[in-house]
Design a protein around this motif. Structure first.
Motif, PDB file in Angstrom:
ATOM      1  N   ALA A 101       0.834  -1.209   0.000  1.00 38.83           N
ATOM      2  CA  ALA A 101       0.000   0.000   0.000  1.00 38.83           C
ATOM      3  C   ALA A 101       0.865   1.255   0.000  1.00 38.83           C
ATOM      4  O   ALA A 101       0.543   2.249  -0.663  1.00 38.83           O
ATOM      5  CB  ALA A 101      -0.923  -0.011   1.214  1.00 38.83           C
ATOM      6  N   ARG A 102       1.968   1.216   0.717  1.00 41.44           N
ATOM      7  CA  ARG A 102       2.844   2.404   0.783  1.00 41.44           C
ATOM      8  C   ARG A 102       3.494   2.681  -0.574  1.00 41.44           C
ATOM      9  O   ARG A 102       3.580   3.840  -0.996  1.00 41.44           O
ATOM     10  CB  ARG A 102       3.920   2.205   1.849  1.00 41.44           C
ATOM     11  N   VAL A 103       3.958   1.633  -1.223  1.00 43.17           N
ATOM     12  CA  VAL A 103       4.572   1.823  -2.537  1.00 43.17           C
ATOM     13  C   VAL A 103       3.540   2.351  -3.527  1.00 43.17           C
ATOM     14  O   VAL A 103       3.811   3.272  -4.311  1.00 43.17           O
ATOM     15  CB  VAL A 103       5.200   0.509  -3.040  1.00 43.17           C
ATOM     16  N   LEU A 104       2.344   1.797  -3.503  1.00 43.32           N
ATOM     17  CA  LEU A 104       1.281   2.263  -4.404  1.00 43.32           C
ATOM     18  C   LEU A 104       0.940   3.728  -4.143  1.00 43.32           C
ATOM     19  O   LEU A 104       0.739   4.507  -5.084  1.00 43.32           O
ATOM     20  CB  LEU A 104       0.036   1.397  -4.231  1.00 43.32           C
ATOM     21  N   ASN A 105       0.881   4.117  -2.888  1.00 45.42           N
ATOM     22  CA  ASN A 105       0.577   5.511  -2.573  1.00 45.42           C
ATOM     23  C   ASN A 105       1.648   6.456  -3.111  1.00 45.42           C
ATOM     24  O   ASN A 105       1.335   7.546  -3.607  1.00 45.42           O
ATOM     25  CB  ASN A 105       0.427   5.696  -1.064  1.00 45.42           C
ATOM     26  N   VAL A 106       2.908   6.041  -3.027  1.00 45.67           N
ATOM     27  CA  VAL A 106       3.996   6.860  -3.575  1.00 45.67           C
ATOM     28  C   VAL A 106       3.835   6.994  -5.087  1.00 45.67           C
ATOM     29  O   VAL A 106       3.920   8.093  -5.646  1.00 45.67           O
ATOM     30  CB  VAL A 106       5.370   6.257  -3.225  1.00 45.67           C
ATOM     31  N   CYS A 150      -5.629  -2.039  -6.918  1.00 41.32           N
ATOM     32  CA  CYS A 150      -4.496  -2.695  -6.261  1.00 41.32           C
ATOM     33  C   CYS A 150      -4.360  -2.221  -4.818  1.00 41.32           C
ATOM     34  O   CYS A 150      -4.068  -3.017  -3.909  1.00 41.32           O
ATOM     35  CB  CYS A 150      -3.203  -2.418  -7.023  1.00 41.32           C
ATOM     36  N   LEU A 151      -4.585  -0.926  -4.593  1.00 37.05           N
ATOM     37  CA  LEU A 151      -4.495  -0.393  -3.236  1.00 37.05           C
ATOM     38  C   LEU A 151      -5.556  -1.023  -2.342  1.00 37.05           C
ATOM     39  O   LEU A 151      -5.275  -1.403  -1.193  1.00 37.05           O
ATOM     40  CB  LEU A 151      -4.644   1.127  -3.270  1.00 37.05           C
ATOM     41  N   ARG A 152      -6.786  -1.139  -2.854  1.00 34.40           N
ATOM     42  CA  ARG A 152      -7.842  -1.778  -2.058  1.00 34.40           C
ATOM     43  C   ARG A 152      -7.469  -3.218  -1.718  1.00 34.40           C
ATOM     44  O   ARG A 152      -7.724  -3.687  -0.605  1.00 34.40           O
ATOM     45  CB  ARG A 152      -9.173  -1.738  -2.816  1.00 34.40           C
ATOM     46  N   ALA A 153      -6.859  -3.916  -2.659  1.00 36.45           N
ATOM     47  CA  ALA A 153      -6.463  -5.306  -2.405  1.00 36.45           C
ATOM     48  C   ALA A 153      -5.410  -5.378  -1.288  1.00 36.45           C
ATOM     49  O   ALA A 153      -5.464  -6.275  -0.436  1.00 36.45           O
ATOM     50  CB  ALA A 153      -5.915  -5.928  -3.692  1.00 36.45           C
ATOM     51  N   CYS A 154      -4.457  -4.441  -1.287  1.00 37.89           N
ATOM     52  CA  CYS A 154      -3.433  -4.425  -0.233  1.00 37.89           C
ATOM     53  C   CYS A 154      -4.063  -4.108   1.124  1.00 37.89           C
ATOM     54  O   CYS A 154      -3.711  -4.725   2.142  1.00 37.89           O
ATOM     55  CB  CYS A 154      -2.351  -3.404  -0.559  1.00 37.89           C
ATOM     56  N   LEU A 155      -4.987  -3.168   1.131  1.00 33.95           N
ATOM     57  CA  LEU A 155      -5.672  -2.841   2.386  1.00 33.95           C
ATOM     58  C   LEU A 155      -6.509  -4.022   2.870  1.00 33.95           C
ATOM     59  O   LEU A 155      -6.605  -4.274   4.085  1.00 33.95           O
ATOM     60  CB  LEU A 155      -6.541  -1.603   2.202  1.00 33.95           C
ATOM     61  N   ASP A 156      -7.104  -4.754   1.947  1.00 39.99           N
ATOM     62  CA  ASP A 156      -7.866  -5.948   2.325  1.00 39.99           C
ATOM     63  C   ASP A 156      -6.956  -7.012   2.948  1.00 39.99           C
ATOM     64  O   ASP A 156      -7.360  -7.707   3.887  1.00 39.99           O
ATOM     65  CB  ASP A 156      -8.582  -6.533   1.108  1.00 39.99           C
ATOM     66  N   MET A 157      -5.740  -7.147   2.417  1.00 36.84           N
ATOM     67  CA  MET A 157      -4.786  -8.096   3.009  1.00 36.84           C
ATOM     68  C   MET A 157      -4.502  -7.728   4.457  1.00 36.84           C
ATOM     69  O   MET A 157      -4.463  -8.599   5.349  1.00 36.84           O
ATOM     70  CB  MET A 157      -3.472  -8.098   2.215  1.00 36.84           C
TER      71      MET A 157
END
Length: 599
Positions: A543-548, A575-582
């Motif tokens: 999530a952090r990499v995606l936000n950057v 992709c961000l939602r998927a990381c947050l779901d993890m």
């Protein structure tokens, strides 16, 4: 005090370090007399003599040179593991012993056999080393150093000795240590010339200077972190040093130091790892033993989430430190990209982890007489060691740029999963051998590595693989627009790259499924929590990499190519939602487990 095997670094280390001299030194520090003395030294800001004597009695001097007893001498993983163990107990002790490892690196790199033998004999006998680089006016700008070593010639006009005059400051071991590895300007006639940095690099030479009558020390600095460490200034007043005390040749001092600092960054990440492991232990014990309305606070959802984050961060810091140490063990100074990633990600994640622990302890983390407060102070030190974070990120950005160009030109990757396996399987390598390695810089091809890892069983990594590709695509876009060198976002990209390298290391070292599939020995004391903690770590850093990437793309108006794997997975937001779901799933499983354990 925690046993070394309880720390994440030792749990995930691929090297056999059990029944090791480190355990003997750990036991020596844990005796009531020594542990009480070390605590007093920390509180009163006093050099930890008692603890250091106990370490020497337990074999510290011999270990620093000879390691666990092999005929070829100490290896970098062994001495780094020692530093990690010491940092669990005291940041002051960790850096006091650690500076010896740091000062020995140039000896291994470039000293001739006679000088090496003399230094090693002194260390075995109990002498300590310091590395004298910084000056108060120029700080980390080593080319601005004014301490001079004027050559003195004999009747045949041959240089027979040097006369050192000037001062270094903020030196670890400045008032106590015996052998002073000192960077001095030997081309003093050009001191006032205005020349390029490339030309100035040849103006400096490295010496081993025994402390003597011509050595004057200033009062120690009082420091917020590591208060018992001996940080002070050292001056030379016409100190005479023979040519036999030169490390390498005249004019080679700066290149030797650059190679030294490249290798030492894995050790800095190990200091961070030892500190966060101690924070995790203190916070976990407190959360289990502190009751609120009849139940341990670990069962409270917010506390459980802090504990999960701390568990994940502890393991990630250990993984990136081990990764860098493994690279140095095999490649020596060719490990620059891995050690820069370890310094960037390891220090930042460890600081975050110690803050998570402080939230669990609440007011108790703020009491100076309790152990957690010192961890909160010590952890601030490591990001400024061996080059501040900004310097390291600038270097890391260079490696990222090189990788983006390689991928854009469709050149084959030099190093991916098989190279990473070889790195972790490489046997312990004597520093006397690998420090003189002339291998080219080793850079891990992250897109190809994650693609191969995602094909193995374990926590899914397809989004992380897509992030690795997209990061290099963004860099390529910036290069085409002339933006790469113009904006500070280059450092944001470098930090994101370091997080991805951290995940690549964790996918092999932490993920219990992939670790077994790739042939590494099982981690010590595996538990049923390992997979959920790793899943949380992947979601968190992903999530952090995606936000950057999203932020940088928005600011610069850059767009990913049509065929980008991020688009194939539904775009950044999906992709961000998927990381947050993890992360959410891991939190739910973690909280359920803690709740069951508390009933």
């Amino acid at each position: 005090m925690m046993h070394p095997d309880q720390a994440a670094w030792f749990r995930y280390s691929p090297w056999p370090l059990s029944a090791h001299p480190i355990e003997r030194m750990s036991d020596a520090l844990d005796t009531p007399e020594v542990s009480a003395s070390l605590l007093r030294d920390e509180r009163e800001g006093r050099y930890p003599d008692t603890a250091l004597r106990a370490l020497h009695t337990a074999g510290l001097g011999k270990f620093l040179v000879d390691g666990s007893g092999g005929p070829a001498g100490a290896s970098y993983p062994e001495v780094t593991a020692l530093i990690c163990m010491l940092a669990q107990r005291s940041g002051s002790l960790g850096i006091t012993v650690g500076v010896n490892v740091l000062a020995l690196l140039p000896i291994y790199l470039a000293a001739d056999p006679a000088l090496s033998a003399d230094v090693f004999a002194g260390v075995r006998a109990g002498q300590f080393l310091s590395l004298l680089l910084t000056e108060l006016t120029s700080g980390s700008d080593l080319l601005g150093g004014q301490l001079t070593a004027v050559p003195v010639r004999d009747g045949n006009q041959e240089i027979s000795r040097y006369c050192l005059t000037g001062a270094k400051d903020l030196i670890n071991g400045g008032t106590h240590h015996d052998l002073l590895v000192t960077l001095a300007r030997t081309r003093c006639d050009r001191l006032s010339d205005r020349r390029s940095p490339m030309e100035e690099m040849g103006d400096f030479t490295l010496f081993v200077v025994p402390r003597g009558d011509a050595t004057v020390t200033a009062d120690r600095w009082r420091t917020l972190p590591a208060p018992a460490a001996d940080i002070a200034g050292v001056s030379f007043v016409d100190a005479i040093v023979g040519v036999d005390r030169v490390i390498g040749r005249e004019g080679e001092g700066f290149p030797i130091i650059r190679r030294t600092l490249t290798c030492s960054r894995g050790g800095i990440a190990a200091l961070s790892s030892g500190t966060i492991s101690r924070a995790r232990q203190l916070a976990s014990v407190y959360a289990r033993e502190k009751f609120l309305y009849g139940r341990p606070i670990a069962a409270l959802l917010p506390i459980a989430e802090h504990l999960l984050a701390l568990e994940a961060l502890d393991r990630l810091v250990a993984a990136i430190s081990i990764h860098a140490v493994a690279a140095v063990n095999m490649l020596g100074p060719g490990a620059a990209a891995a050690t820069a990633a370890a310094k960037s990600a390891g220090c930042a994640l460890a600081e975050e982890g110690v803050r998570e622990g402080a939230r669990i302890l609440g007011a108790r983390a703020l009491l100076a007489d309790l152990p957690y407060a010192q961890l909160s102070r010590d952890i601030l030190l490591y990001s400024v060691f061996d080059g501040t974070s900004h310097v390291v990120e600038e270097e890391l950005a260079t490696h990222v740029e090189r990788e983006a160009r390689r991928r854009d030109q469709k050149r084959q990757p030099g190093h991916s999963l098989s190279s990473l396996q070889n790195l972790y399987r490489h046997p312990l390598n004597p520093m006397a051998k690998h420090m003189r390695s002339t291998r080219d810089n080793w850079t891990l091809a992250l897109p190809e590595t994650f693609l191969e890892l995602s094909e193995l069983a374990g926590v899914p990594l397809d989004i992380i693989a897509a992030c690795a590709v997209s990061l290099l695509e963004v860099v390529t876009s910036f290069q085409a627009q002339g933006l790469w060198r113009a904006g500070a976002f280059r450092h944001d990209i470098a930090k994101a790259y370091a997080l991805l390298e951290c995940l690549a290391a964790g996918a092999i070292l932490i993920d219990p499924v992939r670790r077994g599939l790739l042939g590494l020995p099982a981690s010590k004391e595996p538990t049923d929590q390992d997979e959920m903690v790793w899943s949380y770590a992947v979601g968190m850093l992903g999530a952090r990499v995606l936000n950057v990437l999203m932020a940088v793309a928005t600011i610069t108006g850059s767009e990913l190519p049509v065929g980008s794997p991020i688009h194939a997975l539904g775009g950044f937001e999906t992709c961000l939602r998927a990381c947050l779901d993890m992360q959410t799933e891991a939190k739910r499983a973690w909280h359920t487990k803690l709740t069951c354990n508390s009933n």
